[in-house]
Design a protein around this motif. Sequence first.
Motif, mmCIF file in Angstrom:
data_model
loop_
_atom_site.group_PDB
_atom_site.id
_atom_site.type_symbol
_atom_site.label_atom_id
_atom_site.label_comp_id
_atom_site.label_asym_id
_atom_site.label_seq_id
_atom_site.Cartn_x
_atom_site.Cartn_y
_atom_site.Cartn_z
ATOM 1 N N ALA A 1 -53.075 16.925 24.032
ATOM 2 C CA ALA A 1 -54.214 16.257 23.412
ATOM 3 C C ALA A 1 -54.501 16.922 22.063
ATOM 4 O O ALA A 1 -54.463 18.148 21.952
ATOM 5 C CB ALA A 1 -55.438 16.346 24.315
ATOM 6 N N MET A 2 -54.775 16.105 21.061
ATOM 7 C CA MET A 2 -55.140 16.616 19.745
ATOM 8 C C MET A 2 -56.562 17.161 19.818
ATOM 9 O O MET A 2 -57.458 16.489 20.339
ATOM 10 C CB MET A 2 -55.056 15.495 18.709
ATOM 11 C CG MET A 2 -55.330 15.911 17.280
ATOM 12 S SD MET A 2 -55.490 14.471 16.164
ATOM 13 C CE MET A 2 -53.891 13.690 16.288
ATOM 14 N N THR A 3 -56.757 18.361 19.278
ATOM 15 C CA THR A 3 -58.085 18.975 19.254
ATOM 16 C C THR A 3 -58.406 19.434 17.838
ATOM 17 O O THR A 3 -57.551 19.396 16.947
ATOM 18 C CB THR A 3 -58.150 20.195 20.199
ATOM 19 O OG1 THR A 3 -57.323 21.239 19.664
ATOM 20 C CG2 THR A 3 -57.696 19.839 21.613
ATOM 21 N N ASP A 4 -59.634 19.898 17.668
ATOM 22 C CA ASP A 4 -60.043 20.437 16.368
ATOM 23 C C ASP A 4 -59.139 21.583 15.929
ATOM 24 O O ASP A 4 -58.946 21.793 14.734
ATOM 25 C CB ASP A 4 -61.492 20.934 16.425
ATOM 26 C CG ASP A 4 -62.503 19.811 16.598
ATOM 27 O OD1 ASP A 4 -62.138 18.623 16.440
ATOM 28 O OD2 ASP A 4 -63.671 20.127 16.894
ATOM 29 N N ALA A 5 -58.567 22.310 16.874
ATOM 30 C CA ALA A 5 -57.679 23.425 16.535
ATOM 31 C C ALA A 5 -56.421 22.963 15.800
ATOM 32 O O ALA A 5 -55.781 23.753 15.104
ATOM 33 C CB ALA A 5 -57.294 24.189 17.807
ATOM 34 N N HIS A 6 -56.067 21.693 15.936
ATOM 35 C CA HIS A 6 -54.872 21.145 15.289
ATOM 36 C C HIS A 6 -55.171 20.530 13.926
ATOM 37 O O HIS A 6 -54.265 20.054 13.243
ATOM 38 C CB HIS A 6 -54.233 20.080 16.187
ATOM 39 C CG HIS A 6 -53.868 20.567 17.542
ATOM 40 N ND1 HIS A 6 -54.402 20.029 18.683
ATOM 41 C CD2 HIS A 6 -53.033 21.556 17.942
ATOM 42 C CE1 HIS A 6 -53.900 20.650 19.734
ATOM 43 N NE2 HIS A 6 -53.078 21.590 19.310
ATOM 44 N N ALA A 7 -56.421 20.495 13.533
ATOM 45 C CA ALA A 7 -56.861 19.743 12.354
ATOM 46 C C ALA A 7 -56.054 20.052 11.101
ATOM 47 O O ALA A 7 -55.564 19.131 10.433
ATOM 48 C CB ALA A 7 -58.352 19.995 12.097
ATOM 49 N N THR A 8 -55.900 21.301 10.747
ATOM 50 C CA THR A 8 -55.226 21.659 9.499
ATOM 51 C C THR A 8 -53.783 21.159 9.481
ATOM 52 O O THR A 8 -53.342 20.555 8.494
ATOM 53 C CB THR A 8 -55.269 23.184 9.288
ATOM 54 O OG1 THR A 8 -56.642 23.593 9.236
ATOM 55 C CG2 THR A 8 -54.572 23.586 7.996
ATOM 56 N N GLU A 9 -53.070 21.362 10.591
ATOM 57 C CA GLU A 9 -51.668 20.936 10.644
ATOM 58 C C GLU A 9 -51.541 19.420 10.693
ATOM 59 O O GLU A 9 -50.654 18.845 10.043
ATOM 60 C CB GLU A 9 -50.967 21.571 11.849
ATOM 61 C CG GLU A 9 -50.784 23.074 11.717
ATOM 62 C CD GLU A 9 -50.211 23.665 12.986
ATOM 63 O OE1 GLU A 9 -49.004 23.965 13.000
ATOM 64 O OE2 GLU A 9 -50.979 23.797 13.969
ATOM 65 N N VAL A 10 -52.406 18.760 11.453
ATOM 66 C CA VAL A 10 -52.371 17.298 11.541
ATOM 67 C C VAL A 10 -52.608 16.689 10.164
ATOM 68 O O VAL A 10 -51.859 15.811 9.718
ATOM 69 C CB VAL A 10 -53.406 16.778 12.568
ATOM 70 C CG1 VAL A 10 -53.654 15.279 12.406
ATOM 71 C CG2 VAL A 10 -52.942 17.104 13.981
ATOM 72 N N LEU A 11 -53.634 17.154 9.477
ATOM 73 C CA LEU A 11 -53.935 16.598 8.158
ATOM 74 C C LEU A 11 -52.859 16.931 7.131
ATOM 75 O O LEU A 11 -52.578 16.115 6.243
ATOM 76 C CB LEU A 11 -55.315 17.060 7.688
ATOM 77 C CG LEU A 11 -56.491 16.515 8.510
ATOM 78 C CD1 LEU A 11 -57.799 17.068 7.984
ATOM 79 C CD2 LEU A 11 -56.509 14.999 8.553
#
Length: 170
Positions: free
Chosen positions: A13-23
């Motif tokens: 599941a995508m979480t806030d912890a993944h934000a930098t890499e996802v963006l």
Amino acid sequence: MSAPAQAAVRIAAMTDAHATEVLAIYQAGIDEGNATFETAAPEWAAFDAAKLPEHRLVALDESGKVLGWAAVVPVSERCVYAGVVEHSVYVHAEARGRGVGTALLNALIASTERAGIWTLQSGIFPENSASLALHQRCGFRVVGTRQKVGRHHGVWRDVVLIERRSPAIV
């Protein structure tokens, strides 16, 4: 030359912890010019608010690095379209050709079917042959081409409309 090795991928599941890499992956896709009409990735709060939380996924390598992501947005507020979503799949350039996109898209299909979503759809630039091939492998069909549907960096662009109707939901 041998085929690239399959990536060891874990879907989560995508979480806030993944934000930098996802963006960052999103912005890289935008910068390549054949992924979206968008010209800049949004701030995380806007991205997070727009995507349905139950269907936001990341592909992670053994170390937890994000290799790609997939997410959906509703196509309409009207109840008749409650089971129809538009999806996005983005894979880090260094992870392409190793099954990451297939793993993400298959997980997204499973996630949405469990929730009763009957149609996944998207629009893909015709020049994005890798994305079109990925979707075809995962059971999507081409509905048609929307000609000159929008301007992108001053150029009219066509969009291939694709969809996958779930055979599990009658």
